[in-house]
Design an enzyme around this catalytic site. Structure first.
Site, PDB file in Angstrom:
ATOM      1  N   SER A 171       9.124 -12.799 -35.086  1.00 41.66           N
ATOM      2  CA  SER A 171       8.606 -12.005 -36.195  1.00 41.66           C
ATOM      3  C   SER A 171       9.576 -10.845 -36.398  1.00 41.66           C
ATOM      4  CB  SER A 171       7.212 -11.492 -35.828  1.00 41.66           C
ATOM      5  OG  SER A 171       6.737 -10.612 -36.819  1.00 41.66           O
TER       6      SER A 171
ATOM      7  N   LYS B 208       9.940 -15.607 -38.953  1.00 47.52           N
ATOM      8  CA  LYS B 208       8.922 -14.989 -39.818  1.00 47.52           C
ATOM      9  C   LYS B 208       9.434 -13.619 -40.189  1.00 47.52           C
ATOM     10  CE  LYS B 208       4.626 -12.654 -38.426  1.00 47.52           C
ATOM     11  NZ  LYS B 208       3.354 -12.851 -37.671  1.00 47.52           N
TER      12      LYS B 208
ATOM     13  N   ASP C 204       4.882 -12.744 -43.620  1.00 49.38           N
ATOM     14  CA  ASP C 204       3.606 -12.131 -43.231  1.00 49.38           C
ATOM     15  C   ASP C 204       3.451 -10.819 -43.990  1.00 49.38           C
ATOM     16  OD1 ASP C 204       1.344 -11.115 -42.021  1.00 49.38           O
ATOM     17  OD2 ASP C 204       2.149 -11.105 -39.974  1.00 49.38           O
TER      18      ASP C 204
ATOM     19  N   ASP D 107      -4.692 -14.261 -40.545  1.00 46.15           N
ATOM     20  CA  ASP D 107      -4.557 -13.536 -39.277  1.00 46.15           C
ATOM     21  C   ASP D 107      -5.700 -12.515 -39.234  1.00 46.15           C
ATOM     22  OD1 ASP D 107      -3.875 -11.723 -37.270  1.00 46.15           O
ATOM     23  OD2 ASP D 107      -1.806 -11.448 -37.869  1.00 46.15           O
TER      24      ASP D 107
ATOM     25  N   GLY E 271       1.253 -12.699 -32.093  1.00 46.14           N
ATOM     26  CA  GLY E 271       1.717 -11.707 -31.129  1.00 46.14           C
ATOM     27  C   GLY E 271       1.396 -10.317 -31.625  1.00 46.14           C
TER      28      GLY E 271
HETATM   29  O1  OSB Z   1       0.576  -9.423 -38.101  1.00 46.90           O
HETATM   30  O2  OSB Z   1       1.300 -10.697 -36.618  1.00 46.90           O
HETATM   31  C1  OSB Z   1       1.114  -9.565 -37.042  1.00 46.90           C
HETATM   32  C2  OSB Z   1       2.771  -7.031 -34.704  1.00 46.90           C
HETATM   33  C3  OSB Z   1       1.846  -6.011 -34.730  1.00 46.90           C
HETATM   34  C4  OSB Z   1       0.735  -6.137 -35.523  1.00 46.90           C
HETATM   35  C5  OSB Z   1       0.538  -7.288 -36.288  1.00 46.90           C
HETATM   36  C6  OSB Z   1       1.448  -8.323 -36.239  1.00 46.90           C
HETATM   37  C7  OSB Z   1       2.605  -8.167 -35.470  1.00 46.90           C
HETATM   38  C8  OSB Z   1       3.666  -9.164 -35.421  1.00 46.90           C
HETATM   39  C9  OSB Z   1       4.544  -9.133 -34.202  1.00 46.90           C
HETATM   40  O3  OSB Z   1       3.935  -9.917 -36.316  1.00 46.90           O
HETATM   41  C10 OSB Z   1       4.568 -10.402 -33.470  1.00 46.90           C
HETATM   42  C11 OSB Z   1       5.236 -10.234 -32.134  1.00 46.90           C
HETATM   43  O4  OSB Z   1       4.580  -9.810 -31.173  1.00 46.90           O
HETATM   44  O5  OSB Z   1       6.417 -10.527 -32.070  1.00 46.90           O
HETATM   45 MG    MG Z   2       0.133 -11.309 -38.917  1.00 52.61          MG
END
Ligand code: OSB
Ligand code: MG
Length: 376
Positions: free
Chosen positions: A135, A161, A188, A238, A290
């Site tokens: 991400s 992502k 996202d 999510d 995550g």
């Molecule tokens: O929306 O998935 C999410 C991190 C903090 C809060 C929300 C999100 C995220 C990430 C990070 O997308 C994913 C990661 O831990 O690499």
């Molecule tokens: Mg998300």
């Protein structure tokens, strides 16, 4: 399984790189770490609440309040036949899934360690390695984004992502398609759009994205359904999936074709397994989300992602993208084929480094089973 003592710590760990989403930028991670003790064994649960109530309504302070005042008294000294009995024991507490999950997940780790088996075996999973994606947060420039995407593809990650928001959506996706071709790519939005942006979001359809994650508000299932009806790109929810029940409603109304599972968001592993199974029964693929976890929470996530319907690469990447050093040794690493090994030792199966936890601790509090009087 019985918990004799529960310890809470508020930790601060600097991030290797700032992380920016549609709701803001952070440079370090503040989170609550729960340790439960029973029969001389320690189980860990990393809470995914953040400092601010932006991703979810919970914050580190609400988590601290709810665990000390309401969760701890309902679990300390109680003889649970199975860790899956912990979540139902917290039924009187409405919401606060992240607080509940931190304790519940620590109980699963404790139980698996007491039995001498890896957590994945207790959760019902079987994979030895999981498929990993990354991400990538909102960057200061398209050039920075390009550098980041290139680095992660070279590291082997199986999908990219990127975070989007109004003003940072079509151009970054267009740049990535132009530079990197048909790589597995998704976006996202973290709830940054409204249904009034439907035409704009449909402009993403031409980029063949694997999915668009949480385009609309967290409590807006009906507009996600309306949007999905006119969008070719699958919607993945999510933030909206705060319970198994809400997932059933979202699936029934056609609000999503994919679901991201984060145990913290639904109240722990038992609820995550139920969510995983409900999705499987409706043909909805899932992937593991995550929350910028340290190696402790990251390891726990790896075990859950061994269940069969986790059929898409998850946001469980290598430690070094986030923290250096991590709270565990050895850190979690990704292989050149974009997979991460699931620890095989008992429980979460990683070694925490006590001095690093101590060094990151801003506040701590311990509650002993003997100090709990009665809960109604
Ligand atoms: O929306 O998935 C999410 C991190 C903090 C809060 C929300 C999100 C995220 C990430 C990070 O997308 C994913 C990661 O831990 O690499
Ligand atoms: Mg998300």
């Amino acid at each position: 399984m019985k918990i004799d003592r529960l310890e809470l710590r508020l930790l601060r760990l600097p991030l290797v790189h700032f992380f920016e989403t549609s709701f803001g930028r952070i440079v370090d991670k503040h989170f609550v770490l729960v340790t439960v003790h029973g029969d001389g064994v320690a189980g860990y649960g990393e809470c995914v609440a953040e400092q601010d109530p932006y991703y979810s309504a919970e914050t580190n302070e609400t988590v601290w309040h709810v665990i000390t005042g309401f969760v701890a008294p309902r679990v300390l000294g109680v003889d649970f036949a199975e860790p899956r009995d912990v979540f139902p024991a917290l039924k009187a507490i409405r919401g606060h899934n992240m607080a509940k999950a931190a304790v519940e997940m620590a109980a699963w780790d404790l139980d698996a360690k007491q039995r001498g088996v890896p957590l994945s075996a207790r959760l019902g999973g079987s994979r030895a390695r999981i498929a990993s994606g990354v991400s990538i947060g909102i960057q200061d420039s398209l050039a920075d984004l390009e550098t980041n995407v290139r680095r992660e593809l070279e590291a082997g990650y199986q999908r990219i992502k990127i975070k989007i928001k109004p003003g940072w959506d079509l151009a970054p996706v267009e740049m990535i398609r132009a530079r990197f071709g048909s790589i597995p790519l998704m976006v996202d939005a973290n709830a940054a759009y409204t249904i009034a942006d439907a035409d704009h979001l449909r402009a993403l359809d031409r980029f063949d994205l694997m999915m668009i994650e949480q385009p609309l508000d967290y409590d807006d299932i009906s507009n996600h359904a309306a949007l999905q009806r006119t969008l070719r790109t699958p919607i993945c929810l999510d933030e909206s999936i705060k319970s198994v029940h809400l997932a059933e409603e979202a699936i029934a109304s056609g609000a999503c074709r994919i679901i991201n599972i984060k145990p913290g968001r639904v109240g722990g592993f038992a609820e995550s397994i139920r969510l995983h199974d409900v999705c499987a029964s409706h043909g909805i693929p899932v992937w593991h989300g995550g929350m910028l976890e340290s190696g402790i929470g990251r390891a726990a996530n790896l075990h859950l992602a061994t269940l069969p319907n986790f059929s898409l690469p998850g946001d469980i990447a290598a430690s070094k993208r986030y923290f250096n050093p991590d709270l565990i040794d050895a850190p979690i690493e990704v292989a050149s084929d974009g997979t991460v090994a699931v620890p095989t030792r008992p429980g979460i199966g990683v070694d925490v480094v006590a001095e690093r936890i101590e060094g990151a601790t801003l506040r701590r509090h311990a509650i002993d089973a003997r100090s709990i009087v009665a809960v109604s």
